[in-house]
Design a protein around this motif. Sequence first.
Motif, PDB file in Angstrom:
ATOM      1  N   ILE A  13       0.842  -1.189   0.000  1.00 16.73           N
ATOM      2  CA  ILE A  13       0.000   0.000   0.000  1.00 16.73           C
ATOM      3  C   ILE A  13       0.883   1.247   0.000  1.00 16.73           C
ATOM      4  CG2 ILE A  13      -1.907   1.206   1.123  1.00 16.73           C
ATOM      5  CD1 ILE A  13      -2.542  -1.736   0.160  1.00 16.73           C
ATOM      6  N   ILE A  14       0.714   2.076  -1.028  1.00 20.73           N
ATOM      7  CA  ILE A  14       1.527   3.279  -1.214  1.00 20.73           C
ATOM      8  C   ILE A  14       0.871   4.498  -0.563  1.00 20.73           C
ATOM      9  CG2 ILE A  14       2.608   4.783  -2.951  1.00 20.73           C
ATOM     10  CD1 ILE A  14       3.628   1.827  -2.745  1.00 20.73           C
ATOM     11  N   SER A  15      -0.451   4.614  -0.714  1.00 19.79           N
ATOM     12  CA  SER A  15      -1.167   5.713  -0.061  1.00 19.79           C
ATOM     13  C   SER A  15      -2.644   5.386   0.010  1.00 19.79           C
ATOM     14  CB  SER A  15      -0.950   7.039  -0.800  1.00 19.79           C
ATOM     15  OG  SER A  15      -1.527   6.997  -2.081  1.00 19.79           O
ATOM     16  N   GLY A  16      -3.316   6.069   0.923  1.00 18.78           N
ATOM     17  CA  GLY A  16      -4.750   5.888   1.097  1.00 18.78           C
ATOM     18  C   GLY A  16      -5.064   4.819   2.129  1.00 18.78           C
ATOM     19  N   THR A  17      -6.357   4.558   2.287  1.00 13.75           N
ATOM     20  CA  THR A  17      -6.836   3.510   3.195  1.00 13.75           C
ATOM     21  C   THR A  17      -7.865   2.670   2.464  1.00 13.75           C
ATOM     22  OG1 THR A  17      -8.540   4.956   4.100  1.00 13.75           O
ATOM     23  CG2 THR A  17      -6.460   4.848   5.310  1.00 13.75           C
ATOM     24  N   GLY A  18      -7.932   1.410   2.865  1.00 16.84           N
ATOM     25  CA  GLY A  18      -8.862   0.511   2.211  1.00 16.84           C
ATOM     26  C   GLY A  18      -9.234  -0.655   3.091  1.00 16.84           C
ATOM     27  N   SER A  19     -10.025  -1.535   2.522  1.00 19.67           N
ATOM     28  CA  SER A  19     -10.433  -2.767   3.171  1.00 19.67           C
ATOM     29  C   SER A  19     -10.051  -3.913   2.243  1.00 19.67           C
ATOM     30  CB  SER A  19     -11.939  -2.754   3.427  1.00 19.67           C
ATOM     31  OG  SER A  19     -12.358  -3.985   3.990  1.00 19.67           O
ATOM     32  N   ILE A  20      -9.346  -4.911   2.774  1.00 24.34           N
ATOM     33  CA  ILE A  20      -8.926  -6.066   1.992  1.00 24.34           C
ATOM     34  C   ILE A  20      -9.591  -7.314   2.566  1.00 24.34           C
ATOM     35  CG2 ILE A  20      -6.824  -6.381   3.374  1.00 24.34           C
ATOM     36  CD1 ILE A  20      -6.596  -7.116  -0.230  1.00 24.34           C
ATOM     37  N   GLU A  21     -10.043  -8.167   1.680  1.00 29.14           N
ATOM     38  CA  GLU A  21     -10.593  -9.459   2.072  1.00 29.14           C
ATOM     39  C   GLU A  21      -9.802 -10.529   1.338  1.00 29.14           C
ATOM     40  OE1 GLU A  21     -15.084  -9.506   2.449  1.00 29.14           O
ATOM     41  OE2 GLU A  21     -14.738  -7.655   1.305  1.00 29.14           O
ATOM     42  N   VAL A  22      -9.296 -11.503   2.096  1.00 24.24           N
ATOM     43  CA  VAL A  22      -8.494 -12.591   1.546  1.00 24.24           C
ATOM     44  C   VAL A  22      -9.046 -13.905   2.086  1.00 24.24           C
ATOM     45  CG1 VAL A  22      -6.192 -13.615   1.411  1.00 24.24           C
ATOM     46  CG2 VAL A  22      -6.439 -11.127   1.414  1.00 24.24           C
ATOM     47  N   GLY A  23      -9.456 -14.788   1.180  1.00 20.45           N
ATOM     48  CA  GLY A  23      -9.998 -16.076   1.595  1.00 20.45           C
ATOM     49  C   GLY A  23     -11.218 -15.900   2.472  1.00 20.45           C
ATOM     50  N   ASN A  24     -11.265 -16.655   3.568  1.00 21.24           N
ATOM     51  CA  ASN A  24     -12.385 -16.570   4.502  1.00 21.24           C
ATOM     52  C   ASN A  24     -12.077 -15.701   5.721  1.00 21.24           C
ATOM     53  OD1 ASN A  24     -14.150 -18.228   3.016  1.00 21.24           O
ATOM     54  ND2 ASN A  24     -13.100 -20.044   3.764  1.00 21.24           N
ATOM     55  N   ALA A  26     -11.693 -12.340   8.011  1.00 21.74           N
ATOM     56  CA  ALA A  26     -12.490 -11.123   8.166  1.00 21.74           C
ATOM     57  C   ALA A  26     -11.809  -9.973   7.423  1.00 21.74           C
ATOM     58  CB  ALA A  26     -12.625 -10.780   9.651  1.00 21.74           C
ATOM     59  N   PRO A  27     -12.592  -9.011   6.924  1.00 27.01           N
ATOM     60  CA  PRO A  27     -11.985  -7.843   6.260  1.00 27.01           C
ATOM     61  C   PRO A  27     -10.996  -7.146   7.190  1.00 27.01           C
ATOM     62  CG  PRO A  27     -14.366  -7.853   5.957  1.00 27.01           C
ATOM     63  CD  PRO A  27     -14.053  -8.932   6.953  1.00 27.01           C
ATOM     64  N   GLN A  28      -9.895  -6.668   6.603  1.00 29.14           N
ATOM     65  CA  GLN A  28      -8.869  -5.964   7.354  1.00 29.14           C
ATOM     66  C   GLN A  28      -8.681  -4.573   6.761  1.00 29.14           C
ATOM     67  OE1 GLN A  28      -6.937  -7.342  10.058  1.00 29.14           O
ATOM     68  NE2 GLN A  28      -8.600  -8.838   9.919  1.00 29.14           N
ATOM     69  N   THR A  29      -8.437  -3.596   7.618  1.00 25.88           N
ATOM     70  CA  THR A  29      -8.128  -2.250   7.159  1.00 25.88           C
ATOM     71  C   THR A  29      -6.664  -2.196   6.768  1.00 25.88           C
ATOM     72  OG1 THR A  29      -9.824  -1.291   8.576  1.00 25.88           O
ATOM     73  CG2 THR A  29      -8.075   0.184   7.827  1.00 25.88           C
ATOM     74  N   VAL A  30      -6.385  -1.578   5.619  1.00 24.42           N
ATOM     75  CA  VAL A  30      -5.001  -1.389   5.168  1.00 24.42           C
ATOM     76  C   VAL A  30      -4.769   0.092   4.922  1.00 24.42           C
ATOM     77  CG1 VAL A  30      -4.684  -3.689   4.194  1.00 24.42           C
ATOM     78  CG2 VAL A  30      -5.640  -1.891   2.758  1.00 24.42           C
ATOM     79  N   THR A  32      -1.209   3.171   4.206  1.00 24.85           N
ATOM     80  CA  THR A  32       0.150   3.404   3.736  1.00 24.85           C
ATOM     81  C   THR A  32       1.173   2.605   4.540  1.00 24.85           C
ATOM     82  OG1 THR A  32      -0.498   5.625   3.070  1.00 24.85           O
ATOM     83  CG2 THR A  32       1.855   5.201   3.271  1.00 24.85           C
ATOM     84  N   GLY A  33       2.024   1.858   3.820  1.00 29.35           N
ATOM     85  CA  GLY A  33       3.081   1.074   4.451  1.00 29.35           C
ATOM     86  C   GLY A  33       2.726  -0.376   4.702  1.00 29.35           C
ATOM     87  N   ASP A  34       1.449  -0.734   4.636  1.00 31.92           N
ATOM     88  CA  ASP A  34       1.044  -2.125   4.861  1.00 31.92           C
ATOM     89  C   ASP A  34       1.373  -2.989   3.653  1.00 31.92           C
ATOM     90  OD1 ASP A  34       0.018  -1.553   7.374  1.00 31.92           O
ATOM     91  OD2 ASP A  34      -2.052  -1.357   6.667  1.00 31.92           O
ATOM     92  N   VAL A  35       1.639  -4.271   3.919  1.00 31.98           N
ATOM     93  CA  VAL A  35       1.849  -5.265   2.874  1.00 31.98           C
ATOM     94  C   VAL A  35       0.921  -6.437   3.167  1.00 31.98           C
ATOM     95  CG1 VAL A  35       3.488  -6.878   1.816  1.00 31.98           C
ATOM     96  CG2 VAL A  35       4.252  -4.594   2.514  1.00 31.98           C
ATOM     97  N   VAL A  36       0.204  -6.886   2.144  1.00 30.73           N
ATOM     98  CA  VAL A  36      -0.713  -8.016   2.267  1.00 30.73           C
ATOM     99  C   VAL A  36      -0.198  -9.135   1.372  1.00 30.73           C
ATOM    100  CG1 VAL A  36      -3.088  -8.806   1.945  1.00 30.73           C
ATOM    101  CG2 VAL A  36      -2.650  -6.441   2.639  1.00 30.73           C
ATOM    102  N   ILE A  37      -0.062 -10.356   1.925  1.00 30.67           N
ATOM    103  CA  ILE A  37       0.370 -11.513   1.141  1.00 30.67           C
ATOM    104  C   ILE A  37      -0.847 -12.366   0.826  1.00 30.67           C
ATOM    105  CG2 ILE A  37       1.798 -13.596   1.126  1.00 30.67           C
ATOM    106  CD1 ILE A  37       3.684 -12.102   3.069  1.00 30.67           C
ATOM    107  N   GLN A  44      -9.875 -13.023  -3.320  1.00 30.60           N
ATOM    108  CA  GLN A  44      -9.458 -11.745  -2.758  1.00 30.60           C
ATOM    109  C   GLN A  44     -10.214 -10.590  -3.387  1.00 30.60           C
ATOM    110  OE1 GLN A  44      -5.716 -10.254  -4.593  1.00 30.60           O
ATOM    111  NE2 GLN A  44      -5.526 -12.396  -5.240  1.00 30.60           N
ATOM    112  N   ARG A  45     -10.274  -9.508  -2.638  1.00 28.72           N
ATOM    113  CA  ARG A  45     -10.765  -8.242  -3.174  1.00 28.72           C
ATOM    114  C   ARG A  45     -10.313  -7.124  -2.254  1.00 28.72           C
ATOM    115  NH1 ARG A  45     -17.331  -8.826  -2.491  1.00 28.72           N
ATOM    116  NH2 ARG A  45     -17.364  -9.157  -0.252  1.00 28.72           N
ATOM    117  N   ILE A  46     -10.148  -5.952  -2.836  1.00 31.59           N
ATOM    118  CA  ILE A  46      -9.712  -4.780  -2.082  1.00 31.59           C
ATOM    119  C   ILE A  46     -10.554  -3.596  -2.541  1.00 31.59           C
ATOM    120  CG2 ILE A  46      -7.878  -4.227  -3.743  1.00 31.59           C
ATOM    121  CD1 ILE A  46      -6.183  -3.308  -1.273  1.00 31.59           C
ATOM    122  N   ARG A  47     -10.861  -2.694  -1.623  1.00 28.68           N
ATOM    123  CA  ARG A  47     -11.638  -1.510  -1.999  1.00 28.68           C
ATOM    124  C   ARG A  47     -11.164  -0.306  -1.201  1.00 28.68           C
ATOM    125  NH1 ARG A  47     -15.944  -0.283   1.576  1.00 28.68           N
ATOM    126  NH2 ARG A  47     -16.145  -1.844   3.192  1.00 28.68           N
TER     127      ARG A  47
END
Length: 78
Positions: A13-24, A26-30, A32-37, A44-47
Amino acid sequence: WHRLKGVTERYSIISGTGSIEVGNLAPQTVSTGDVVIIPPMCRQRIRNTGAENLLFYAICTPRFTSEVYELLGNLQQD
């Protein structure tokens, strides 16, 4: 929802905030600076959830090609 066949993906994540869902999971807030594997074949989906654009790098191993992308439509969380 989408997934990648045979490809591990990382969202840096380079900038901004979002919600990521991976597999089953729970959604996580992401933000700037976060990395999701994201493992291969894992849905998956991100918004964007913030006022500014959500910008991120999608880093794929092995390299992304259109053949590995699988759109899953509107699957519900089970």
